[in-house]
Write a protein that holds these residues in place. Structure first.
Motif, PDB file in Angstrom:
ATOM      1  N   ASN A 147       0.750  -1.097   0.030  1.00 56.75           N
ATOM      2  CA  ASN A 147       0.040   0.018   0.064  1.00 56.75           C
ATOM      3  C   ASN A 147       0.790   1.317   0.047  1.00 56.75           C
ATOM      4  OD1 ASN A 147      -2.158  -1.721   0.158  1.00 56.75           O
ATOM      5  ND2 ASN A 147      -2.480  -1.342   2.150  1.00 56.75           N
ATOM      6  N   MET A 148       2.202   1.291   0.908  1.00 56.30           N
ATOM      7  CA  MET A 148       2.814   2.530   0.763  1.00 56.30           C
ATOM      8  C   MET A 148       3.379   2.629  -0.579  1.00 56.30           C
ATOM      9  SD  MET A 148       6.422   2.843   2.637  1.00 56.30           S
ATOM     10  CE  MET A 148       7.189   1.933   1.430  1.00 56.30           C
ATOM     11  N   VAL A 149       3.996   1.523  -1.062  1.00 54.25           N
ATOM     12  CA  VAL A 149       4.519   1.937  -2.491  1.00 54.25           C
ATOM     13  C   VAL A 149       3.557   2.329  -3.560  1.00 54.25           C
ATOM     14  CG1 VAL A 149       5.619   0.501  -4.176  1.00 54.25           C
ATOM     15  CG2 VAL A 149       6.477  -0.051  -2.161  1.00 54.25           C
ATOM     16  N   LEU A 150       2.400   1.871  -3.525  1.00 52.12           N
ATOM     17  CA  LEU A 150       1.451   2.367  -4.409  1.00 52.12           C
ATOM     18  C   LEU A 150       1.080   3.708  -4.296  1.00 52.12           C
ATOM     19  CD1 LEU A 150      -1.155  -0.858  -4.768  1.00 52.12           C
ATOM     20  CD2 LEU A 150       0.564   0.115  -6.195  1.00 52.12           C
ATOM     21  N   LEU A 151       0.732   4.253  -2.829  1.00 48.52           N
ATOM     22  CA  LEU A 151       0.500   5.530  -2.390  1.00 48.52           C
ATOM     23  C   LEU A 151       1.535   6.533  -2.878  1.00 48.52           C
ATOM     24  CD1 LEU A 151      -1.270   4.841   0.808  1.00 48.52           C
ATOM     25  CD2 LEU A 151      -2.350   5.713  -1.287  1.00 48.52           C
ATOM     26  N   SER A 152       2.954   6.083  -2.546  1.00 50.41           N
ATOM     27  CA  SER A 152       3.916   6.872  -2.902  1.00 50.41           C
ATOM     28  C   SER A 152       4.139   7.048  -4.461  1.00 50.41           C
ATOM     29  CB  SER A 152       5.341   6.389  -2.333  1.00 50.41           C
ATOM     30  OG  SER A 152       5.096   6.234  -1.031  1.00 50.41           O
ATOM     31  N   ALA A 153       3.981   5.929  -5.293  1.00 49.88           N
ATOM     32  CA  ALA A 153       4.044   6.272  -6.652  1.00 49.88           C
ATOM     33  C   ALA A 153       3.068   6.978  -7.154  1.00 49.88           C
ATOM     34  CB  ALA A 153       4.040   4.818  -7.262  1.00 49.88           C
ATOM     35  N   GLY A 154       1.701   6.681  -6.739  1.00 46.63           N
ATOM     36  CA  GLY A 154       0.508   7.504  -7.080  1.00 46.63           C
ATOM     37  C   GLY A 154       0.796   8.934  -6.849  1.00 46.63           C
ATOM     38  N   PHE A 155       1.319   9.281  -5.583  1.00 44.32           N
ATOM     39  CA  PHE A 155       1.474  10.699  -5.340  1.00 44.32           C
ATOM     40  C   PHE A 155       2.494  11.328  -6.329  1.00 44.32           C
ATOM     41  CE2 PHE A 155       3.703  14.140  -2.851  1.00 44.32           C
ATOM     42  CZ  PHE A 155       2.708  14.842  -2.326  1.00 44.32           C
ATOM     43  N   PHE A 156       3.683  11.082  -6.392  1.00 40.77           N
ATOM     44  CA  PHE A 156       4.726  11.366  -7.365  1.00 40.77           C
ATOM     45  C   PHE A 156       4.327  11.106  -8.680  1.00 40.77           C
ATOM     46  CE2 PHE A 156       7.226  10.987  -3.407  1.00 40.77           C
ATOM     47  CZ  PHE A 156       7.758  12.204  -3.255  1.00 40.77           C
ATOM     48  N   GLY A 157       3.463  10.309  -9.110  1.00 38.73           N
ATOM     49  CA  GLY A 157       3.205  10.168 -10.566  1.00 38.73           C
ATOM     50  C   GLY A 157       2.147  11.143 -10.895  1.00 38.73           C
ATOM     51  N   ALA A 158       1.276  11.595 -10.043  1.00 38.18           N
ATOM     52  CA  ALA A 158       0.196  12.694 -10.201  1.00 38.18           C
ATOM     53  C   ALA A 158       0.834  13.847 -10.362  1.00 38.18           C
ATOM     54  CB  ALA A 158      -0.558  12.541  -9.076  1.00 38.18           C
ATOM     55  N   ILE A 159       2.196  14.292  -9.381  1.00 36.51           N
ATOM     56  CA  ILE A 159       2.622  15.363  -9.776  1.00 36.51           C
ATOM     57  C   ILE A 159       3.557  15.735 -11.084  1.00 36.51           C
ATOM     58  CG2 ILE A 159       4.632  17.009  -8.740  1.00 36.51           C
ATOM     59  CD1 ILE A 159       3.402  16.220  -5.794  1.00 36.51           C
ATOM     60  N   LEU A 160       4.142  14.533 -11.334  1.00 33.44           N
ATOM     61  CA  LEU A 160       4.887  14.586 -12.694  1.00 33.44           C
ATOM     62  C   LEU A 160       3.846  14.552 -13.606  1.00 33.44           C
ATOM     63  CD1 LEU A 160       7.595  11.794 -11.719  1.00 33.44           C
ATOM     64  CD2 LEU A 160       8.127  14.211 -11.854  1.00 33.44           C
ATOM     65  N   CYS A 161       2.913  14.104 -13.709  1.00 32.53           N
ATOM     66  CA  CYS A 161       1.914  14.104 -14.735  1.00 32.53           C
ATOM     67  C   CYS A 161       1.265  15.513 -14.845  1.00 32.53           C
ATOM     68  CB  CYS A 161       0.916  13.057 -14.618  1.00 32.53           C
ATOM     69  SG  CYS A 161      -0.466  13.268 -15.815  1.00 32.53           S
ATOM     70  N   ALA A 162       0.950  16.144 -13.758  1.00 27.23           N
ATOM     71  CA  ALA A 162       0.803  17.466 -13.709  1.00 27.23           C
ATOM     72  C   ALA A 162       1.689  18.477 -14.343  1.00 27.23           C
ATOM     73  CB  ALA A 162       0.235  18.021 -12.293  1.00 27.23           C
ATOM     74  N   ASN A 163       2.984  18.139 -13.951  1.00 24.67           N
ATOM     75  CA  ASN A 163       4.230  18.922 -14.353  1.00 24.67           C
ATOM     76  C   ASN A 163       4.392  18.914 -16.026  1.00 24.67           C
ATOM     77  OD1 ASN A 163       4.904  20.204 -12.228  1.00 24.67           O
ATOM     78  ND2 ASN A 163       6.480  18.838 -11.812  1.00 24.67           N
ATOM     79  N   PHE A 164       3.920  17.510 -16.372  1.00 21.47           N
ATOM     80  CA  PHE A 164       4.065  17.299 -17.914  1.00 21.47           C
ATOM     81  C   PHE A 164       3.056  17.992 -18.641  1.00 21.47           C
ATOM     82  CE2 PHE A 164       2.869  14.763 -21.394  1.00 21.47           C
ATOM     83  CZ  PHE A 164       4.045  14.608 -22.156  1.00 21.47           C
ATOM     84  N   TYR A 165       1.843  18.413 -18.252  1.00 16.08           N
ATOM     85  CA  TYR A 165       0.692  19.052 -18.795  1.00 16.08           C
ATOM     86  C   TYR A 165       0.962  20.416 -18.521  1.00 16.08           C
ATOM     87  CZ  TYR A 165      -1.304  14.792 -20.373  1.00 16.08           C
ATOM     88  OH  TYR A 165      -1.357  13.375 -21.218  1.00 16.08           O
ATOM     89  N   ASP A 166       2.033  20.926 -18.100  1.00 15.07           N
ATOM     90  CA  ASP A 166       2.177  22.212 -17.611  1.00 15.07           C
ATOM     91  C   ASP A 166       1.103  22.907 -16.632  1.00 15.07           C
ATOM     92  OD1 ASP A 166       4.338  22.415 -19.258  1.00 15.07           O
ATOM     93  OD2 ASP A 166       3.194  22.838 -21.136  1.00 15.07           O
ATOM     94  N   ILE A 167       0.589  22.127 -15.742  1.00 22.03           N
ATOM     95  CA  ILE A 167      -0.018  22.571 -14.624  1.00 22.03           C
ATOM     96  C   ILE A 167       0.811  23.458 -13.539  1.00 22.03           C
ATOM     97  CG2 ILE A 167      -1.910  21.999 -12.690  1.00 22.03           C
ATOM     98  CD1 ILE A 167      -2.859  19.932 -14.872  1.00 22.03           C
ATOM     99  N   VAL A 168       0.725  24.379 -13.106  1.00 19.13           N
ATOM    100  CA  VAL A 168       1.586  24.956 -12.177  1.00 19.13           C
ATOM    101  C   VAL A 168       1.173  24.675 -10.954  1.00 19.13           C
ATOM    102  CG1 VAL A 168       2.359  27.392 -11.252  1.00 19.13           C
ATOM    103  CG2 VAL A 168       1.936  26.913 -13.872  1.00 19.13           C
ATOM    104  N   LEU A 169       2.185  24.110 -10.097  1.00 19.78           N
ATOM    105  CA  LEU A 169       1.948  23.655  -8.856  1.00 19.78           C
ATOM    106  C   LEU A 169       2.923  24.426  -7.828  1.00 19.78           C
ATOM    107  CD1 LEU A 169       2.197  19.922  -9.254  1.00 19.78           C
ATOM    108  CD2 LEU A 169       0.072  21.248  -9.202  1.00 19.78           C
ATOM    109  N   SER A 170       2.736  25.842  -8.001  1.00 16.76           N
ATOM    110  CA  SER A 170       3.591  26.596  -6.970  1.00 16.76           C
ATOM    111  C   SER A 170       2.805  26.789  -5.595  1.00 16.76           C
ATOM    112  CB  SER A 170       3.662  28.042  -7.918  1.00 16.76           C
ATOM    113  OG  SER A 170       2.789  28.730  -7.979  1.00 16.76           O
ATOM    114  N   ASP A 171       1.568  26.447  -5.687  1.00 18.16           N
ATOM    115  CA  ASP A 171       0.928  26.762  -4.387  1.00 18.16           C
ATOM    116  C   ASP A 171       0.846  25.176  -3.737  1.00 18.16           C
ATOM    117  OD1 ASP A 171      -0.635  27.532  -2.170  1.00 18.16           O
ATOM    118  OD2 ASP A 171      -2.700  26.858  -3.347  1.00 18.16           O
ATOM    119  N   MET A 172       1.448  25.069  -2.566  1.00 15.91           N
ATOM    120  CA  MET A 172       1.613  23.841  -2.002  1.00 15.91           C
ATOM    121  C   MET A 172       0.385  23.147  -1.616  1.00 15.91           C
ATOM    122  SD  MET A 172       4.124  21.821  -1.131  1.00 15.91           S
ATOM    123  CE  MET A 172       5.597  22.970  -1.234  1.00 15.91           C
ATOM    124  N   THR A 173      -0.631  23.857  -1.325  1.00  9.24           N
ATOM    125  CA  THR A 173      -1.745  23.290  -1.118  1.00  9.24           C
ATOM    126  C   THR A 173      -2.439  22.549  -2.080  1.00  9.24           C
ATOM    127  OG1 THR A 173      -2.299  25.015   0.698  1.00  9.24           O
ATOM    128  CG2 THR A 173      -4.120  23.511  -0.127  1.00  9.24           C
TER     129      THR A 173
END
Length: 95
Positions: free
Chosen positions: A42-68
């Motif tokens: 579960n930990m591996v899946l949750l960690s992979a999903g967390f960083f995968g979503a952030i990398l996917c958002a960066n790939f689509y040029d979604i600005v994640l400068s707001d930490m929230t």
């Protein structure tokens, strides 16, 4: 966003996400039992999903400068990946 971090900060981010994901993974394992993937799985899946979503958002040029917003995207990705794989596991075991 992740590529702009220094290696020390990136390591701390990965460690923090892994620790929090382990606590969530242990709680999900207690709830789901045999339908889950074990605390470490579960930990591996949750960690992979967390960083995968952030990398996917960066790939689509979604600005994640707001930490929230970045945390919301990461947590959403983590639980979407976990839910999809848990649903797939349940569907396969029912066949």
């Amino acid at each position: 966003m992740l590529w702009n971090l220094e290696p020390g900060w990136l390591l701390m981010a990965v460690a923090l996400v892994a620790v929090v994901a382990f606590f969530f993974g242990a709680a999900l394992d207690a709830i789901m039992r045999e339908d889950g993937f074990g605390p470490v799985g579960n930990m591996v899946l949750l960690s992979a999903g967390f960083f995968g979503a952030i990398l996917c958002a960066n790939f689509y040029d979604i600005v994640l400068s707001d930490m929230t917003f970045a945390m919301a995207v990461g947590l959403g990705g983590a639980f979407v990946l976990f839910a999809l794989l848990a649903f797939a596991k349940a569907a396969i075991s029912r066949l």
